[in-house]
Design an enzyme around this catalytic site. Structure first.
Site, short mmCIF file in Angstrom:
data_model
loop_
_atom_site.label_atom_id
_atom_site.label_comp_id
_atom_site.label_asym_id
_atom_site.label_seq_id
_atom_site.Cartn_x
_atom_site.Cartn_y
_atom_site.Cartn_z
N TYR A 20 28.27 45.89 7.14
CA TYR A 20 28.31 46.93 8.17
C TYR A 20 29.07 46.46 9.41
CZ TYR A 20 24.67 48.64 5.15
OH TYR A 20 23.98 49.04 4.06
N TYR A 148 15.73 54.45 3.14
CA TYR A 148 16.91 53.66 2.78
C TYR A 148 16.74 53.15 1.35
CZ TYR A 148 20.45 50.11 2.39
OH TYR A 148 21.51 49.37 1.93
N ASP A 249 10.38 52.64 -4.55
CA ASP A 249 11.38 51.62 -4.22
C ASP A 249 10.66 50.50 -3.47
OD1 ASP A 249 13.32 50.01 -3.16
OD2 ASP A 249 14.62 51.65 -2.48
N LYS A 278 15.34 41.94 -3.81
CA LYS A 278 15.23 41.07 -2.63
C LYS A 278 14.44 39.77 -2.87
CE LYS A 278 16.84 43.98 0.96
NZ LYS A 278 16.79 45.44 1.12
C1 LIG Z 1 17.75 46.37 0.55
C2 LIG Z 1 17.20 47.58 -0.08
C3 LIG Z 1 17.88 48.22 -1.14
C4 LIG Z 1 19.24 47.74 -1.63
O1 LIG Z 1 19.20 46.47 -2.21
P1 LIG Z 1 20.57 45.62 -2.31
O2 LIG Z 1 20.16 44.38 -3.05
O3 LIG Z 1 21.03 45.37 -0.92
O4 LIG Z 1 21.54 46.45 -3.08
C5 LIG Z 1 17.30 49.33 -1.69
N1 LIG Z 1 16.10 49.80 -1.26
C6 LIG Z 1 15.42 49.20 -0.26
C7 LIG Z 1 14.09 49.75 0.16
C8 LIG Z 1 15.94 48.08 0.37
O5 LIG Z 1 15.27 47.50 1.38
#
Ligand SMILES: *Cc1c(COP(=O)(O)O)cnc(C)c1O
Length: 431
Positions: A20, A148, A249, A278
């Site tokens: 970004y 997000y 997610d 992550k």
């Molecule tokens: C960071 C994140 C993503 C994307 O993961 P990347 O490994 O950066 O592609 C998707 N959803 C949530 C909730 C996130 O925090």
């Protein structure tokens, strides 16, 4: 700073995009020499206490002996083989542990190479599920504002449409259904009316909605907000009632960060599809997974469309990443996070709580090992970063948000250094 270090930073500035960031007017970057435990050592000599866990990932700290050993041992055997037609023990061991940790009946796993890709796969699974059982009209997604879910195109289509970082692409994105984010905060008294907008949307559009996708309890990059778990409990019931899949997610919230193993555990619910990423490898390598249950997997397998799930990245199931993830999950299974995270939560409440009274502060929120200080005005990132480096901490604010989510192994003293730095920022800045 030495000449060669200055040259390296200058080269970086001229040739390498950072997340970004503009290529013509980039924010300054600090050159890192090494990282160990909860500390990052800069090439210019400063040692910084890490308040970010490298974006939710490095939960066990850097240069961890067990994770290093797993990586070295695997590198000596095989770094990668294609996953088409071949399999290997690192993937099998990692998936066994992952299934052990995720709530039943989630036990079918697609190994993806990043969080965004795991979200793409989750969306594909949901659409292909309805296609397979001959309800192809159910091909849209419903989500809440302020979310997000990643940077790839399908993931972008469910990020917050206004504040999301992707508004420039809105004309190229699939049109999805959005409702207001839950109005009731985590600690507030539950208010049944906060569910009415999502209930109405489901009532009116369930015949075209394949799935609801949501970050459980904590909305991360979309604003670091914590909402009431009862919202999830009742959303699960609504999804059952209207025959819509629920995608959780857990890429940011998974593996203990919020004080429970998964964000969904605050509500005691099980989604139909769960994304993790992550912290999966303890922050060592990029790896993620999309986990679902037999009903979805079997419908896709036996259905219209030939039965194959149509996704297969080149580096799927990378043995190095799986071996480190397996070691990271075994540390999670050993359970130290269950004492570390509440200890961090308690200290964050004590040390960040009083900042609420500061005139520049709009709100202070703490949940698990996440502490957020929301300011009235956006921060000057470059200036703030320089101040923090001077104070020996690594905290990267965005917008009006100053937040910390340290590795779980952080000491009380190191954590105080982080919260103290935020207090100093407030004292020295007329915000
Ligand atoms: C960071 C994140 C993503 C994307 O993961 P990347 O490994 O950066 O592609 C998707 N959803 C949530 C909730 C996130 O925090």
């Amino acid at each position: 700073m030495s000449n060669s270090l200055q040259q390296a930073i200058q080269f970086d500035q001229q040739h390498i995009w950072h997340p970004y960031t503009s290529m013509t007017d980039p924010l300054p970057c600090y050159h890192v020499k090494s990282a160990s435990g909860c500390e990052i050592e800069l090439s210019s000599g400063e040692i910084l206490v890490d308040g970010m866990s490298s974006w939710w990932a490095a939960i066990h700290g850097y240069n961890h002996p067990q994770l290093n050993a797993a990586l070295h041992a695997q590198a000596d055997k095989m770094s990668h083989v294609m996953f088409g037609g071949l399999t290997h023990q690192p993937a099998i061991n990692m998936v066994e542990r992952l299934i052990d940790l995720t709530p039943a009946p989630l036990d079918r796993v697609f190994i993806a190479d990043s969080g965004s890709v795991s979200v793409e796969v989750a969306i594909k699974m949901a659409l292909q599920y309805w296609f397979s059982i001959e309800q192809p009209k159910k091909n849209q997604l419903l989500t809440i504002r302020g979310g997000y879910h990643g940077d790839t195109f399908a993931a972008m289509s469910v990020c917050d449409p206004v504040n999301g970082m992707h508004h420039m692409f809105r004309h190229a994105l699939c049109n999805q259904h959005f409702v207001e984010r839950p109005a009731v905060e985590f600690d507030d008294e539950w208010e049944p009316s906060s569910l009415s907008s999502i209930q109405q949307e489901l009532e009116q559009h369930h015949t075209e909605i394949a799935a609801v996708i949501i970050e459980p309890v904590v909305q991360g990059a979309g604003g670091m907000r914590f909402y009431h778990p009862e919202y999830l409990t009742q959303l699960r019931e609504l999804c059952n009632h209207y025959d819509v899949l629920l995608i959780a997610d857990e890429i940011a919230t998974g593996f203990g960060r919020t004080g429970q193993l998964f964000g969904c555990d605050h509500a005691g619910i099980v989604p139909d599809i769960m994304c993790v990423g992550k912290a999966l490898t303890g922050g060592y390598m990029t790896l993620a997974a999309t986990v679902t249950h037999a009903k979805v997997a079997e419908a896709i397998g036996q259905g219209q469309g030939g039965g194959a799930l149509m996704h297969g990245p080149t580096f799927m199931g990378n043995p190095l990443a799986c071996a480190v993830a397996n070691a990271s999950l075994s540390i999670i299974q050993s359970g130290d996070w269950k004492t570390q995270v509440p200890r961090i939560e308690c200290q964050l409440r004590e040390e960040l709580g009083p900042l609420k009274r500061h005139p520049s502060v709009a709100d202070v929120r703490v949940l698990g090992a996440i502490g957020v200080v929301e300011l009235n005005k956006p921060v000057n990132v470059a200036r703030t970063q320089a101040l923090f480096v001077e104070l020996g901490v690594w905290i990267r604010p965005f917008g009006r948000l100053m937040y910390i989510m340290p590795p779980y192994c952080i000491s009380a003293q190191q954590l105080s250094k982080l919260t103290h730095a935020i207090a100093v920022y407030l004292e020295t800045t007329t915000n």
